[in-house]
Design a protein around this motif. Structure first.
Motif, PDB file in Angstrom:
ATOM      1  N   GLU A  35       0.835  -1.189   0.000  1.00 32.82           N
ATOM      2  CA  GLU A  35       0.000   0.000   0.000  1.00 32.82           C
ATOM      3  C   GLU A  35       0.875   1.245   0.000  1.00 32.82           C
ATOM      4  OE1 GLU A  35      -2.983  -0.066   3.004  1.00 32.82           O
ATOM      5  OE2 GLU A  35      -3.652  -2.097   2.516  1.00 32.82           O
ATOM      6  N   ALA A  36       0.392   2.283  -0.684  1.00 35.25           N
ATOM      7  CA  ALA A  36       1.193   3.497  -0.870  1.00 35.25           C
ATOM      8  C   ALA A  36       1.259   4.313   0.410  1.00 35.25           C
ATOM      9  CB  ALA A  36       0.605   4.332  -1.997  1.00 35.25           C
ATOM     10  N   LEU A  37       2.418   4.937   0.611  1.00 40.32           N
ATOM     11  CA  LEU A  37       2.598   5.880   1.708  1.00 40.32           C
ATOM     12  C   LEU A  37       2.208   7.271   1.247  1.00 40.32           C
ATOM     13  CD1 LEU A  37       6.057   4.675   3.021  1.00 40.32           C
ATOM     14  CD2 LEU A  37       3.946   4.611   4.324  1.00 40.32           C
ATOM     15  N   SER A  38       1.797   8.098   2.200  1.00 38.13           N
ATOM     16  CA  SER A  38       1.510   9.480   1.867  1.00 38.13           C
ATOM     17  C   SER A  38       2.812  10.264   1.778  1.00 38.13           C
ATOM     18  CB  SER A  38       0.604  10.104   2.934  1.00 38.13           C
ATOM     19  OG  SER A  38       1.236  10.065   4.204  1.00 38.13           O
ATOM     20  N   PRO A  39       2.846  11.383   1.032  1.00 41.80           N
ATOM     21  CA  PRO A  39       4.094  12.134   0.845  1.00 41.80           C
ATOM     22  C   PRO A  39       4.715  12.624   2.138  1.00 41.80           C
ATOM     23  CG  PRO A  39       2.436  12.821  -0.736  1.00 41.80           C
ATOM     24  CD  PRO A  39       1.738  11.925   0.247  1.00 41.80           C
ATOM     25  N   GLU A  40       3.882  12.850   3.178  1.00 43.79           N
ATOM     26  CA  GLU A  40       4.431  13.406   4.421  1.00 43.79           C
ATOM     27  C   GLU A  40       5.053  12.359   5.327  1.00 43.79           C
ATOM     28  OE1 GLU A  40      -0.092  12.997   4.933  1.00 43.79           O
ATOM     29  OE2 GLU A  40       1.323  13.691   3.420  1.00 43.79           O
ATOM     30  N   ASP A  41       4.894  11.080   4.990  1.00 42.23           N
ATOM     31  CA  ASP A  41       5.527  10.047   5.808  1.00 42.23           C
ATOM     32  C   ASP A  41       7.045  10.186   5.746  1.00 42.23           C
ATOM     33  OD1 ASP A  41       3.308   8.704   6.841  1.00 42.23           O
ATOM     34  OD2 ASP A  41       3.006   7.647   4.951  1.00 42.23           O
ATOM     35  N   ASP A  42       7.685  10.126   6.907  1.00 46.10           N
ATOM     36  CA  ASP A  42       9.121  10.368   7.030  1.00 46.10           C
ATOM     37  C   ASP A  42       9.879   9.059   6.917  1.00 46.10           C
ATOM     38  OD1 ASP A  42      11.661  11.199   7.667  1.00 46.10           O
ATOM     39  OD2 ASP A  42      11.211  11.673   9.755  1.00 46.10           O
ATOM     40  N   GLU A  43      10.741   8.937   5.914  1.00 44.95           N
ATOM     41  CA  GLU A  43      11.507   7.701   5.736  1.00 44.95           C
ATOM     42  C   GLU A  43      12.403   7.433   6.925  1.00 44.95           C
ATOM     43  OE1 GLU A  43      14.559   5.442   2.691  1.00 44.95           O
ATOM     44  OE2 GLU A  43      13.926   7.481   2.256  1.00 44.95           O
ATOM     45  N   GLU A  44      12.989   8.470   7.513  1.00 46.35           N
ATOM     46  CA  GLU A  44      13.930   8.241   8.603  1.00 46.35           C
ATOM     47  C   GLU A  44      13.240   7.702   9.850  1.00 46.35           C
ATOM     48  OE1 GLU A  44      16.409  11.551   9.401  1.00 46.35           O
ATOM     49  OE2 GLU A  44      17.299  11.607   7.405  1.00 46.35           O
ATOM     50  N   SER A  45      11.910   7.903   9.979  1.00 44.10           N
ATOM     51  CA  SER A  45      11.213   7.417  11.166  1.00 44.10           C
ATOM     52  C   SER A  45      10.895   5.933  11.073  1.00 44.10           C
ATOM     53  CB  SER A  45       9.918   8.207  11.382  1.00 44.10           C
ATOM     54  OG  SER A  45       9.001   7.966  10.318  1.00 44.10           O
ATOM     55  N   THR A  46      10.604   5.422   9.870  1.00 41.90           N
ATOM     56  CA  THR A  46      10.230   4.016   9.728  1.00 41.90           C
ATOM     57  C   THR A  46      10.969   3.307   8.605  1.00 41.90           C
ATOM     58  OG1 THR A  46       8.376   4.640   8.296  1.00 41.90           O
ATOM     59  CG2 THR A  46       7.903   4.423  10.640  1.00 41.90           C
ATOM     60  N   GLY A  47      11.662   4.028   7.726  1.00 42.30           N
ATOM     61  CA  GLY A  47      12.330   3.389   6.602  1.00 42.30           C
ATOM     62  C   GLY A  47      13.336   2.354   7.058  1.00 42.30           C
ATOM     63  N   GLY A  48      13.218   1.154   6.507  1.00 43.37           N
ATOM     64  CA  GLY A  48      14.147   0.089   6.865  1.00 43.37           C
ATOM     65  C   GLY A  48      13.680  -0.776   8.005  1.00 43.37           C
ATOM     66  N   LEU A  49      12.692  -0.328   8.790  1.00 47.26           N
ATOM     67  CA  LEU A  49      12.155  -1.132   9.882  1.00 47.26           C
ATOM     68  C   LEU A  49      10.793  -1.679   9.474  1.00 47.26           C
ATOM     69  CD1 LEU A  49      13.024   0.870  13.123  1.00 47.26           C
ATOM     70  CD2 LEU A  49      14.107  -1.209  12.254  1.00 47.26           C
ATOM     71  N   VAL A  50      10.650  -2.976   9.538  1.00 50.50           N
ATOM     72  CA  VAL A  50       9.409  -3.637   9.163  1.00 50.50           C
ATOM     73  C   VAL A  50       8.932  -4.465  10.351  1.00 50.50           C
ATOM     74  CG1 VAL A  50       8.316  -5.284   7.588  1.00 50.50           C
ATOM     75  CG2 VAL A  50      10.084  -3.723   6.733  1.00 50.50           C
ATOM     76  N   SER A  51       7.673  -4.299  10.706  1.00 50.20           N
ATOM     77  CA  SER A  51       7.074  -5.098  11.775  1.00 50.20           C
ATOM     78  C   SER A  51       6.130  -6.124  11.159  1.00 50.20           C
ATOM     79  CB  SER A  51       6.317  -4.211  12.765  1.00 50.20           C
ATOM     80  OG  SER A  51       7.216  -3.471  13.560  1.00 50.20           O
ATOM     81  N   VAL A  52       6.349  -7.366  11.500  1.00 57.99           N
ATOM     82  CA  VAL A  52       5.573  -8.488  10.979  1.00 57.99           C
ATOM     83  C   VAL A  52       4.862  -9.155  12.148  1.00 57.99           C
ATOM     84  CG1 VAL A  52       5.684 -10.719   9.805  1.00 57.99           C
ATOM     85  CG2 VAL A  52       7.207  -8.850   9.098  1.00 57.99           C
ATOM     86  N   LEU A  53       3.592  -9.484  11.956  1.00 60.29           N
ATOM     87  CA  LEU A  53       2.807 -10.153  12.988  1.00 60.29           C
ATOM     88  C   LEU A  53       2.105 -11.349  12.343  1.00 60.29           C
ATOM     89  CD1 LEU A  53       2.115  -9.602  16.027  1.00 60.29           C
ATOM     90  CD2 LEU A  53      -0.030  -8.605  15.215  1.00 60.29           C
ATOM     91  N   VAL A  54       2.238 -12.521  12.958  1.00 61.31           N
ATOM     92  CA  VAL A  54       1.648 -13.740  12.420  1.00 61.31           C
ATOM     93  C   VAL A  54       0.831 -14.414  13.514  1.00 61.31           C
ATOM     94  CG1 VAL A  54       2.070 -15.994  11.376  1.00 61.31           C
ATOM     95  CG2 VAL A  54       3.569 -14.065  10.825  1.00 61.31           C
ATOM     96  N   ALA A  55      -0.430 -14.680  13.209  1.00 62.97           N
ATOM     97  CA  ALA A  55      -1.318 -15.367  14.152  1.00 62.97           C
ATOM     98  C   ALA A  55      -1.773 -16.690  13.540  1.00 62.97           C
ATOM     99  CB  ALA A  55      -2.528 -14.488  14.468  1.00 62.97           C
ATOM    100  N   ARG A  56      -1.658 -17.761  14.316  1.00 60.13           N
ATOM    101  CA  ARG A  56      -2.132 -19.073  13.894  1.00 60.13           C
ATOM    102  C   ARG A  56      -3.170 -19.580  14.891  1.00 60.13           C
ATOM    103  NH1 ARG A  56       0.761 -21.723   9.879  1.00 60.13           N
ATOM    104  NH2 ARG A  56       2.715 -20.707   9.258  1.00 60.13           N
TER     105      ARG A  56
END
Length: 238
Positions: free
Chosen positions: A78-99
């Motif tokens: 999904e697309a990010l909005s232009p104001e989203d700051d790469e330095e705040s979240t760029g490179g960090l990915v949170s993954v959640l898996v429920a079984r």
């Protein structure tokens, strides 16, 4: 005793029902060395025994920023909005898996992944949550991401997490100790990943509050060479 032999011995003794302390005494090694191997053996046993069905899998919106992803896999981001700051979240990915755990409960594991450099920085689970608790936990887990989260297929989750572990190891970094307990939740994964890790294909290290920046940079210089072989941002300086 080398690492491979130690892993085999730990798996054998664990299969005989011995506790981690008993294994450590039998092998004459420190319990702290045995504990992660016991967790890894348990995770592998769960994976090979077959896992319950996935009831939910999520990643943060913007997970693919800076990455090259094979389009044939159809993993839409999904697309990010232009104001989203790469330095705040760029490179960090949170993954959640429920079984599925029981009819009204799920087994949940989460992974914080530095897809640009360090791999799995943190992990938790399996935690057992009711359906209501899981629905309440989702916004809490993704609170640091202004754009929120999106549904993801389990093969994408495995590619992000396990692919990043392999990438980080190639740079000299091991995953967080708690990852061993949560790794089995992702299921079997053979690779190679359909994701090219690193920012634009090159390691990029951005220091976090619990990192040792000097040690990270020294490791990168040893494994890939000095800049410009990698980029970094530490305490406001690049």
């Amino acid at each position: 005793m080398d690492d491979a032999e130690l892993r085999d011995q730990v798996s054998r003794l664990r299969g005989e029902g011995k506790s981690p302390k008993q294994i450590a005494r039998a092998l004459g090694v420190a319990p702290s060395r045995v504990a992660p191997l016991v967790r890894a053996a348990a995770a592998q046993a769960r994976a090979t025994a077959g896992l319950p069905p996935v009831v939910g899998c999520w990643v943060n919106v913007g997970w693919s920023r800076g990455l090259a992803v094979n389009p044939s896999r159809g993993w839409a981001a999904e697309a990010l909005s232009p104001e989203d700051d790469e330095e705040s979240t760029g490179g960090l990915v949170s993954v959640l898996v429920a079984r599925k755990h029981r009819w009204d409960r799920a087994s949940v594991c989460g992974y914080l992944v530095d897809v640009y450099c360090l791999g799995v920085k943190n992990a938790f689970g399996p935690d057992i949550k009711t359906d209501v608790e899981l629905s309440q936990f989702l916004p809490e887990y993704y609170a640091a991401y202004p754009a929120g989260w999106q549904d993801a297929p389990i093969d994408l989750a495995a590619d992000i997490v396990l692919g990043a572990v392999g990438y980080a190891r190639s740079l000299g970094f091991e995953p967080h100790a708690d990852f061993a307990q949560a790794a089995g939740q992702l299921g079997a994964w053979e690779g190679p990943p359909a994701i090219t890790f690193g920012r634009g294909g090159k390691p990029f290290y951005q220091s976090g509050p619990y990192d040792n920046p000097r040690k990270v940079i020294e490791t990168l210089e040893r494994t890939v060479g000095p800049p410009p072989a990698f980029d970094y941002l530490v305490a406001g300086r690049a």
